[in-house]
Design a protein around this motif. Structure first.
Motif: not given
Length: 319
Positions: A196-224
């Motif tokens: 996406i950064g290349s498409q925009l012509g400015c470059g980019a990197h991934l600064a943060g990532l959070r998995r929010t779901s896997s199949g029908p399960v959502r992170v709101e159902q998870a515990v720390t």
């Protein structure tokens, strides 16, 4: 000098089920798994696909009989919230790498309309080149190990599907773009960020990532892990979902007690059902989960079976 008292030995036990864990920043998936395994004193445990140490969010963990069905979650579509830093490319595609190039001035000239246009080609079926900083294996070694040694190997592009790519926020002052992504298994979000950064012509990197779901399960159902540590053992066990929860969207087939016994021995059973590629199978009395199978040509054929010991242990655990 007094001798140090040995640590009491942890007595392991049969534990069956699925824990939806919210993995913290900085831990590998295996580190998180081992911590949870110790807390449950479980004999057997596994996870359903790794999250990088720099990623947080949903990490389903399987215990006992549920490990036989980990592949179901591994194959499921995933959801992520990704934070892209526009204007900077790095050696690793994320914030841990060394800066390769800065184009902040170009990034500051980008508006939301340009971002919306740049995202269009990355929806649907797309081709991705796996990054060198990934767990993909080459001649028995992970690519990231080779990358750290300065070695680059040829990789083949892969077809993945981006089901949804939604702009959540564009923080122009910080040059941070936040996206919600729903994608097929095997999608590299850091590669998506770089593309996406290349498409925009400015470059980019991934600064943060959070998995929010896997199949029908959502992170709101998870515990720390912290929440898990604060509970006593009965409360921890109560958090476990049944092993068949990973197969919750599959059709259910119930067998009589006699037929259930034959099915568990691996014998094909005649059923008045249409062909189905995936079914979850239960006994009648008690209503016990037996395993997974498929229906072809009027026959129920076993795929993954539980042992009688596992079934008995699960019934005791659920009582």
């Amino acid at each position: 000098m007094s001798a140090v008292a040995p640590r009491p030995k942890i007595v392991k036990r049969a534990v069956h089920g699925v824990l939806m864990l919210d993995k913290p920043l900085g831990l590998t998936s295996n580190d998180a798994l081992q911590k949870a395994k110790r807390l449950f004193r479980a004999e057997k445990a596994g996870h359903t696909g790794t999250l990088d140490p720099l990623a947080t969010g949903l990490l389903p963990l399987t215990f006992g009989a549920a490990t036989k069905f980990s592949q179901v979650s591994l194959e499921a579509d995933k959801g992520y919230r990704a934070t892209l830093r526009l204007g900077i490319t790095t050696t690793t595609g994320d914030g841990e790498g060394e800066i390769l190039e800065r184009r902040d001035e170009i990034a500051r000239s980008i508006d939301l309309s340009a971002i919306q246009s740049a995202c269009v080609p990355f929806r649907g079926l797309i081709s991705q080149l796996p990054p060198m900083y990934s767990a993909l294996k080459h001649q028995g070694r992970a690519l990231y190990e080779l990358a750290r040694e300065g070695v680059t190997v040829e990789r083949q592009p892969r077809q993945v599907t981006i089901h949804a790519l939604d702009i959540v926020d564009w923080q122009a002052d910080e040059l941070l773009l936040i996206l919600d992504v729903r994608c097929s298994k095997g999608t590299y979000i850091r590669t998506l960020a770089e593309d996406i950064g290349s498409q925009l012509g400015c470059g980019a990197h991934l600064a943060g990532l959070r998995r929010t779901s896997s199949g029908p399960v959502r992170v709101e159902q998870a515990v720390t892990l912290e929440q898990l540590e604060a509970l006593d053992e009965p409360a921890r066990l109560a958090l476990l979902k049944a092993p068949d929860s990973l197969l919750g969207e599959w059709p259910e087939v119930e067998l009589s007690n006699d037929e259930a016994g034959r099915f568990l021995s691996g014998m094909r059973r005649r059923v008045a059902l249409a062909d189905m590629p995936q079914v979850r199978v239960y006994g009648q009395t008690p209503h016990a989960f037996l395993g997974s199978g498929h229906v072809a040509g009027g026959e129920l054929i076993a795929d993954r079976l539980l042992s009688p010991t596992e079934i008995a242990s699960m019934l005791v655990q659920a009582a």
